[in-house]
Design a protein around this motif. Structure first.
Motif, PDB file in Angstrom:
ATOM      1  N   GLU A   1     -44.547 148.918   0.902  1.00  0.00           N
ATOM      2  CA  GLU A   1     -43.316 149.139   0.132  1.00  0.00           C
ATOM      3  C   GLU A   1     -42.248 148.141   0.557  1.00  0.00           C
ATOM      4  OE1 GLU A   1     -42.952 153.809  -0.892  1.00  0.00           O
ATOM      5  OE2 GLU A   1     -42.937 153.372   1.255  1.00  0.00           O
ATOM      6  N   GLU A   2     -42.091 147.086  -0.247  1.00  0.00           N
ATOM      7  CA  GLU A   2     -40.964 146.172  -0.044  1.00  0.00           C
ATOM      8  C   GLU A   2     -40.391 145.666  -1.356  1.00  0.00           C
ATOM      9  OE1 GLU A   2     -40.823 143.045   2.766  1.00  0.00           O
ATOM     10  OE2 GLU A   2     -41.763 144.200   4.378  1.00  0.00           O
ATOM     11  N   HIS A   3     -41.118 145.877  -2.461  1.00  0.00           N
ATOM     12  CA  HIS A   3     -40.563 145.499  -3.762  1.00  0.00           C
ATOM     13  C   HIS A   3     -39.410 146.440  -4.119  1.00  0.00           C
ATOM     14  CE1 HIS A   3     -43.220 142.328  -5.188  1.00  0.00           C
ATOM     15  NE2 HIS A   3     -44.255 143.002  -4.741  1.00  0.00           N
ATOM     16  N   SER A   4     -38.427 145.905  -4.812  1.00  0.00           N
ATOM     17  CA  SER A   4     -37.270 146.722  -5.173  1.00  0.00           C
ATOM     18  C   SER A   4     -37.433 147.401  -6.528  1.00  0.00           C
ATOM     19  CB  SER A   4     -36.006 145.843  -5.199  1.00  0.00           C
ATOM     20  OG  SER A   4     -36.140 144.791  -6.141  1.00  0.00           O
ATOM     21  N   LYS A   5     -38.482 147.002  -7.296  1.00  0.00           N
ATOM     22  CA  LYS A   5     -38.768 147.646  -8.576  1.00  0.00           C
ATOM     23  C   LYS A   5     -40.277 147.866  -8.690  1.00  0.00           C
ATOM     24  CE  LYS A   5     -34.740 146.032 -11.197  1.00  0.00           C
ATOM     25  NZ  LYS A   5     -34.269 145.354 -12.430  1.00  0.00           N
ATOM     26  N   GLY A   6     -40.687 148.416  -9.822  1.00  0.00           N
ATOM     27  CA  GLY A   6     -42.082 148.764 -10.021  1.00  0.00           C
ATOM     28  C   GLY A   6     -43.019 147.571  -9.895  1.00  0.00           C
ATOM     29  N   ILE A   7     -44.260 147.859  -9.484  1.00  0.00           N
ATOM     30  CA  ILE A   7     -45.273 146.826  -9.271  1.00  0.00           C
ATOM     31  C   ILE A   7     -46.280 146.896 -10.412  1.00  0.00           C
ATOM     32  CG2 ILE A   7     -47.000 145.907  -7.688  1.00  0.00           C
ATOM     33  CD1 ILE A   7     -45.491 147.345  -5.434  1.00  0.00           C
ATOM     34  N   ASN A   8     -46.517 145.751 -11.046  1.00  0.00           N
ATOM     35  CA  ASN A   8     -47.366 145.694 -12.232  1.00  0.00           C
ATOM     36  C   ASN A   8     -48.811 145.302 -11.955  1.00  0.00           C
ATOM     37  OD1 ASN A   8     -45.229 146.214 -14.189  1.00  0.00           O
ATOM     38  ND2 ASN A   8     -44.453 144.201 -13.605  1.00  0.00           N
ATOM     39  N   CYS A   9     -49.061 144.604 -10.859  1.00  0.00           N
ATOM     40  CA  CYS A   9     -50.406 144.053 -10.648  1.00  0.00           C
ATOM     41  C   CYS A   9     -50.659 143.867  -9.158  1.00  0.00           C
ATOM     42  CB  CYS A   9     -50.563 142.715 -11.384  1.00  0.00           C
ATOM     43  SG  CYS A   9     -49.184 141.578 -11.135  1.00  0.00           S
ATOM     44  N   VAL A  10     -51.945 143.877  -8.806  1.00  0.00           N
ATOM     45  CA  VAL A  10     -52.339 143.727  -7.407  1.00  0.00           C
ATOM     46  C   VAL A  10     -53.696 143.047  -7.360  1.00  0.00           C
ATOM     47  CG1 VAL A  10     -53.444 146.017  -7.339  1.00  0.00           C
ATOM     48  CG2 VAL A  10     -52.664 144.956  -5.211  1.00  0.00           C
ATOM     49  N   ASN A  11     -53.918 142.264  -6.329  1.00  0.00           N
ATOM     50  CA  ASN A  11     -55.213 141.632  -6.124  1.00  0.00           C
ATOM     51  C   ASN A  11     -55.380 141.299  -4.649  1.00  0.00           C
ATOM     52  OD1 ASN A  11     -57.739 140.620  -6.882  1.00  0.00           O
ATOM     53  ND2 ASN A  11     -56.877 139.589  -8.679  1.00  0.00           N
ATOM     54  N   PHE A  12     -56.620 141.030  -4.247  1.00  0.00           N
ATOM     55  CA  PHE A  12     -56.939 140.597  -2.893  1.00  0.00           C
ATOM     56  C   PHE A  12     -57.326 139.129  -2.912  1.00  0.00           C
ATOM     57  CE2 PHE A  12     -57.760 145.147  -2.555  1.00  0.00           C
ATOM     58  CZ  PHE A  12     -57.343 145.466  -1.269  1.00  0.00           C
ATOM     59  N   PHE A  13     -57.138 138.456  -1.780  1.00  0.00           N
ATOM     60  CA  PHE A  13     -57.758 137.151  -1.582  1.00  0.00           C
ATOM     61  C   PHE A  13     -57.944 136.932  -0.091  1.00  0.00           C
ATOM     62  CE2 PHE A  13     -53.291 136.099  -1.174  1.00  0.00           C
ATOM     63  CZ  PHE A  13     -53.224 135.016  -0.301  1.00  0.00           C
ATOM     64  N   THR A  14     -58.817 135.991   0.247  1.00  0.00           N
ATOM     65  CA  THR A  14     -59.107 135.698   1.644  1.00  0.00           C
ATOM     66  C   THR A  14     -58.784 134.249   1.943  1.00  0.00           C
ATOM     67  OG1 THR A  14     -61.413 135.174   1.126  1.00  0.00           O
ATOM     68  CG2 THR A  14     -60.913 137.432   1.780  1.00  0.00           C
TER      69      THR A  14
END
Length: 506
Positions: A369-382
């Protein structure tokens, strides 16, 4: 679990057979040593492979028979971990005993003893039937028994075996990449070129997905259709009228030759992508379905919805819902599996949080939790040995998170509207973010410097897709989609990700 990411993977089948055969003989040897070894002066392979040793006329012969029966019981347990699907147990049991028959023929000739055939026939039946029962009871009819924090022997077996096939393929790919850069020790200046190959006008594109072996792009549309475009011929292969509601998400399920869709009418639908025939349709949520994602190895699909829930569906169990993940307090906009450990996934929500989950638990492992508004998308990478999470938010920013520590290591700022899509290219060390400001921003993934800003004049950006082994990238927008080719001087093997606080090279 060796359950393959493909419908037919001969190398994984070979590994399964070898492991099963070795474990069977190892266990049989233990039983022989206990039951037979105490009665004879010297153990030998005769008791394993000579049909004459299996006889009901002596006490030693009965000890051999009991050893084989106990070995078949142990074999059924190995089925649970190595095969894991009930419908495959008979095939692997027959293979186990056919190989044993060949070894016996080479060792002592064709088995002419009726007792030998009865014992080994019973062994096949016990191994297959009990193996099927165990797989049904402990794999297919129960919730997934894997949690992130278990440190027992079961965790080692389940996690190692479930991802063995994926690890082998990643290792092969890594070796090839290392060979390609061998001998090139000079650090190149980072150069990047992105060329548009073609674009297609259409209704609003809500999601995109590449097929890994066919030149296909799957696009789900706000109009209620899904389309498959051939990017080599630049022609539409198929168009399917799914529903009158927007189809916000669609994915290829390549090992079954399916398309799975989620839409605003709350239904998940499954189609054969060759015939366009509908395979399955069911109401999955009580509100709009925002995202579906397919497990890379197991027969599972995750769905995320405006009803604040994430659900896990098992298509080999007639699409039964095997687990519900609760914890978000607003719409769940996206889900993604962790590439190195696919029992873990992350979810993004308009409650301004990303939650990381384990398939074995209905509760989140931790929350970002550090965004100040809603989160629309997420992904992983290495990058190297480290795993990162990337998110895009209505606060106009994207953030990069250290998966192990949960710390935000970088914030990518520059968009002037909501960030709707994020993508880390698997070949070139670049991060691509898309926004409702109608632009794509391309960032250097090693130092997070902005390399380029693109506007293809197709309106707001809703989806970005890329694929391992391909330089291409596809972008879904209000008025259609664009296919572009990425040319970069660096790859991930020559890239080192730098986080905030580290000195950055120009």
């Amino acid at each position: 679990m060796f359950y393959s990411a493909k419908s037919w993977d001969p190398w994984l089948v070979v590994v399964q057979i070898i492991c099963l055969q070795c474990l069977y003989y190892l266990t049989l040897g233990v039983f022989m040593a206990i039951l037979v070894g105490t009665r004879v002066s010297r153990m030998s392979l005769v008791y394993f492979f000579d049909y004459a040793a299996i006889t009901a006329s002596t006490v030693t012969g009965w000890c051999v028979i009991v050893s084989f029966v106990l070995g078949s019981l142990a074999g059924s347990v190995y089925m649970l971990y190595l095969v894991e699907r009930a419908k495959k147990c008979l095939d692997f049991s027959a293979t186990l005993y056919i190989i044993h028959l060949f070894i016996c023929i080479m060792y002592g000739g064709w088995p002419s003893s009726i007792t030998w055939w009865i014992v080994n026939g019973t062994g096949i039946a016990v191994t297959a039937l009990l193996g099927e029962y165990l797989c049904v009871q402990f794999r297919e009819m129960r919730e997934i028994p894997i949690t992130r924090y278990r440190s027992s022997r079961s965790l080692g077996l389940d996690v190692f075996l479930s991802l063995f096939g994926l690890a082998v393929r990643r290792l092969q790919f890594s070796i090839l990449k290392q060979q390609n850069i061998a001998g090139n020790g000079m650090q190149q200046t980072f150069t990047l070129k992105i060329e548009k190959e073609f674009d297609r006008r259409s209704e609003r594109v809500k999601s995109v997905d590449f097929h890994s072996t066919k030149p296909w792009i799957l696009a789900s549309l706000h109009s209620g259709k899904v389309c498959i475009w051939n990017y080599q011929s630049q022609a539409m292969e198929k168009s399917i009228d799914v529903t009158e509601s927007p189809v916000r998400t669609a994915k290829f399920v390549e090992r079954e030759q399916w398309i799975v869709t989620g839409s605003d009418d709350k239904f998940i639908r499954v189609y054969d992508y060759n015939s366009a025939e509908k395979i399955k349709e069911f109401e999955a949520h009580t509100d709009f379905i925002r995202s579906v994602t397919v497990h890379p190895a197991l027969p599972y699909v995750l769905s995320a919805s405006d009803d604040k829930l994430i659900k896990l569906w098992d298509w080999e169990n007639d699409w039964a819902c095997t687990r519900v993940f609760e914890g978000h307090s607003h719409y769940v906009m996206g889900v993604a599996f962790e590439p190195k450990n696919a029992v873990v996934f992350a979810s993004a929500s308009l409650d301004r949080s990303v939650k990381v989950w384990d398939l074995g638990s209905p509760n989140p492992s931790f929350t970002l939790e550090e965004h100040s508004k809603g989160i629309n998308c997420v992904n992983f990478f290495t990058s190297g040995d480290k795993t990162y999470i990337i998110t895009g938010s209505d606060d106009y920013a994207a953030k990069v998170w250290d998966y192990e520590t949960g710390a935000c290591v970088q914030t990518l700022e520059g968009h002037t509207h909501n960030v709707t899509a994020v993508c880390v290219h698997p070949e070139a060390p670049i991060i691509v973010t898309g926004s409702e400001d109608k632009t794509l921003r391309v960032w250097n993934a090693t130092n997070f410097r902005l390399e380029n800003t693109l506007n293809y004049e197709l309106g707001r950006v809703w989806a970005i897709g890329c694929m391992k082994g391909s330089p291409q990238i596809v972008i879904g927008c209000d008025d259609g989609m664009v296919l572009a080719k990425v040319e970069c001087s660096h790859n991930w093997d020559s890239a080192k990700l730098q986080t905030e606080g580290e000195e950055k090279e120009d």
